[in-house]
Design an enzyme around this catalytic site. Structure first.
Site, short mmCIF file in Angstrom:
data_model
loop_
_atom_site.label_atom_id
_atom_site.label_comp_id
_atom_site.label_asym_id
_atom_site.label_seq_id
_atom_site.Cartn_x
_atom_site.Cartn_y
_atom_site.Cartn_z
N SER A 18 0.83 -1.21 0.00
CA SER A 18 0.00 0.00 0.00
C SER A 18 0.86 1.25 0.00
CB SER A 18 -0.84 0.07 1.27
OG SER A 18 -1.74 -0.96 1.33
N HIS A 27 -2.33 -3.46 -6.67
CA HIS A 27 -2.83 -3.07 -5.34
C HIS A 27 -4.33 -3.29 -5.21
CE1 HIS A 27 -3.68 0.22 -2.19
NE2 HIS A 27 -3.19 -0.82 -1.57
N GLU A 46 -5.54 -1.08 -8.30
CA GLU A 46 -4.61 -0.10 -8.88
C GLU A 46 -3.41 -0.86 -9.46
OE1 GLU A 46 -5.27 3.84 -6.04
OE2 GLU A 46 -3.86 2.33 -5.35
N ASN A 69 -5.18 6.25 -1.82
CA ASN A 69 -4.65 6.63 -0.51
C ASN A 69 -4.06 8.03 -0.48
OD1 ASN A 69 -5.49 4.47 1.01
ND2 ASN A 69 -3.69 3.23 0.53
P1 NAI Z 1 -1.32 -9.70 7.26
O1 NAI Z 1 -0.49 -9.36 8.43
O2 NAI Z 1 -2.76 -10.00 7.43
O3 NAI Z 1 -0.65 -10.95 6.49
C1 NAI Z 1 0.70 -11.01 6.15
C2 NAI Z 1 1.10 -12.48 6.00
O4 NAI Z 1 2.41 -12.55 5.45
C3 NAI Z 1 1.12 -13.26 7.32
O5 NAI Z 1 0.34 -14.43 7.19
C4 NAI Z 1 2.60 -13.59 7.52
O6 NAI Z 1 2.82 -14.84 8.14
C5 NAI Z 1 3.11 -13.59 6.09
N1 NAI Z 1 4.53 -13.33 5.95
C6 NAI Z 1 5.29 -12.41 6.61
N2 NAI Z 1 6.56 -12.47 6.17
C7 NAI Z 1 6.61 -13.43 5.21
C8 NAI Z 1 7.64 -13.91 4.38
N3 NAI Z 1 8.88 -13.45 4.46
N4 NAI Z 1 7.34 -14.88 3.48
C9 NAI Z 1 6.08 -15.38 3.42
N5 NAI Z 1 5.06 -14.95 4.18
C10 NAI Z 1 5.33 -13.98 5.06
O7 NAI Z 1 -1.10 -8.49 6.23
P2 NAI Z 1 -2.13 -7.88 5.17
O8 NAI Z 1 -3.01 -6.90 5.84
O9 NAI Z 1 -2.72 -8.98 4.38
O10 NAI Z 1 -1.14 -7.02 4.25
C11 NAI Z 1 -0.27 -7.63 3.34
C12 NAI Z 1 0.21 -6.61 2.33
O11 NAI Z 1 -0.92 -6.06 1.65
C13 NAI Z 1 0.98 -5.43 2.91
O12 NAI Z 1 1.98 -5.07 2.01
C14 NAI Z 1 -0.09 -4.35 3.02
O13 NAI Z 1 0.46 -3.05 2.96
C15 NAI Z 1 -0.90 -4.64 1.78
N6 NAI Z 1 -2.30 -4.18 1.82
C16 NAI Z 1 -3.05 -4.33 2.95
C17 NAI Z 1 -4.37 -3.90 2.98
C18 NAI Z 1 -5.22 -4.08 4.20
O14 NAI Z 1 -6.26 -3.41 4.30
N7 NAI Z 1 -4.86 -4.94 5.13
C19 NAI Z 1 -4.99 -3.25 1.78
C20 NAI Z 1 -4.14 -3.23 0.62
C21 NAI Z 1 -2.84 -3.64 0.66
#
Ligand code: NAI
Length: 385
Positions: free
Chosen positions: A116, A137, A149, A187
């Site tokens: 993001s 995105h 996006e 954003n």
């Molecule tokens: P989350 O914390 O729910 O999930 C992240 C996952 O990645 C976890 O299951 C973790 O175990 C895993 N992980 C961490 N390091 C790892 C690695 N080295 N290799 C493999 N798996 C790994 O995070 P979320 O919210 O799903 O966000 C993920 C990405 O999406 C971030 O870059 C965030 O900025 C982006 N994003 C998030 C949004 C949201 O509303 N939560 C919206 C749009 C984008």
């Protein structure tokens, strides 16, 4: 088509669901085996609920689930045509994962990040073939939100951009193209929705204490502005801590442009642990004993609030066009489909009248003498035409 998803938290799980629904063979990898198991169970529940609602039948549920496999080794993604990463928001960790992934996949495989807030260009730089790296995105919840996006890095090839657009559109999503700048489109353009509302609160314009002051602003934006949720309700829903971090990141990334300066109110609430719904308290209180905050439904005051927030949003949309971050059509599409604005900001500007928009910005600037209220030069140019 073979799709790899790295990270199966909130976003990765949703992206896997979308791709498998669109008949892709999806492999989901996560460092955390528990996260993989949770993601599988969560998908099962989501699909069971869709059956209950009559949206899909059991055959469709089985088809979607059989398209996904959960793997414990990054090397299992080696035959992917596209890999989308949705791991922790940390540039160094993302770079490391892509450097390793690149040695495993074919030269043709598109590598994408769902980040993001990080620069797509900087993550691409960790790759030997950065021309096949791109930002894709999604919005949360990914299966429900129509907008995606697409953000080419400066190294990305036109072919990679075109293929990415076609794949995501074939998954039934609306795409917009954004330049690799902080906050991309949504954003960035949405910042004043929160920050101007907080500024109005901090200046005491509603002449109320919190939480009634927040309720008045929310009432104005929903009832008179036509938004689905008011700023405070939405920040509580997103998580005030997360919303604060996005605001702070955009502000820092634009070299501390005062337009994006976070409000102390938001920082303090965040510091207090008032993160919104998830913590039981944010701008409002939640839970059984919570008393509903009453808005002051004064139409004149409400219109003043709406006009001020809308003009700041229009000015930000114009700024986004001015710097060629996206086209006018894509900016309006992004705000209506990504965050469900009642209408596009350029359409809104036309309805208000561009001359009137410029005049409202100039009035704010003349009163405050703050750079935050500078009128976008493009808006001024548009008014002369
Ligand atoms: P989350 O914390 O729910 O999930 C992240 C996952 O990645 C976890 O299951 C973790 O175990 C895993 N992980 C961490 N390091 C790892 C690695 N080295 N290799 C493999 N798996 C790994 O995070 P979320 O919210 O799903 O966000 C993920 C990405 O999406 C971030 O870059 C965030 O900025 C982006 N994003 C998030 C949004 C949201 O509303 N939560 C919206 C749009 C984008």
């Amino acid at each position: 088509m073979k799709v790899g998803v790295i990270g199966c938290g909130t976003m990765g799980s949703g992206i896997a669901q979308i791709a498998s629904t669109s008949s892709c063979a999806v492999k989901v990898y996560d460092v955390n085996a528990e996260a993989l198991e949770k993601s599988k169970i969560k998908l099962d529940k989501i699909l069971a609920r869709l059956i209950e609602k009559g949206r899909i039948d059991l055959g469709e549920k089985n088809r979607i689930e059989s398209n996904i496999s959960y793997v414990n080794d990054l090397a299992d993604l080696s035959d992917s045509d596209l890999v989308i990463e949705a791991i922790v928001e940390n540039k160094d960790i993302k770079k490391k994962v892509f450097a390793e992934l690149e040695s495993l996949v074919s030269d043709n495989c598109i590598l994408a990040s769902n980040t993001s807030s990080l620069s797509i260009t900087s993550i691409a730089a960790a790759c030997k073939k950065p021309e096949r790296f791109i930002g894709i995105h999604f919005f949360n919840p990914a299966p429900l939100m129509k907008l995606v996006e697409i953000i080419p890095a400066i190294q990305t090839s036109p072919d990679c951009t075109q293929r990415s657009l076609e794949i995501i559109q074939s998954w039934g999503k609306q795409t917009v193209l954004a330049k690799d700048t902080p906050g991309f489109i949504v954003n960035k353009v949405a910042r004043p929705f929160y920050s101007e509302a907080l500024r109005i609160f901090e200046e005491g314009i509603t002449k109320q204490n919190p939480p009634e002051a927040f309720a008045t602003i929310d009432w104005a934006m929903t009832e008179l502005g036509g938004f689905r949720m008011g700023p405070s309700t939405l920040m509580d829903f997103i998580g005030n801590d997360i919303n604060y971090t996005v605001t702070e990141t955009v502000w820092k990334s634009f070299y501390y442009d005062p337009k994006y300066k976070p409000a102390f109110t938001q920082k303090r609430l965040s510091e207090a642990g008032y993160h919104g719904r998830k913590s039981g308290r944010g701008y409002y209180q939640y839970g059984e004993n919570a008393v509903k905050a009453e808005a002051n439904k004064d139409d004149c005051l409400g219109q003043e609030i709406v006009d001020r927030i809308i003009i700041m949003l229009i000015n930000e949309a114009a700024d986004t066009l001015h710097f060629n971050i996206a086209s006018m059509e894509d900016i309006d599409k992004a705000m209506t489909t990504g965050v469900n604005y009642p209408k596009g900001l350029f359409k809104w500007a036309d309805e208000i009248g561009i001359d009137e928009c410029v005049s409202r910005m100039d009035t704010l600037y003349e009163y405050y003498h703050e750079d935050r209220y500078r009128c976008c030069p493009l808006l001024r140019d548009m008014s002369k035409k």
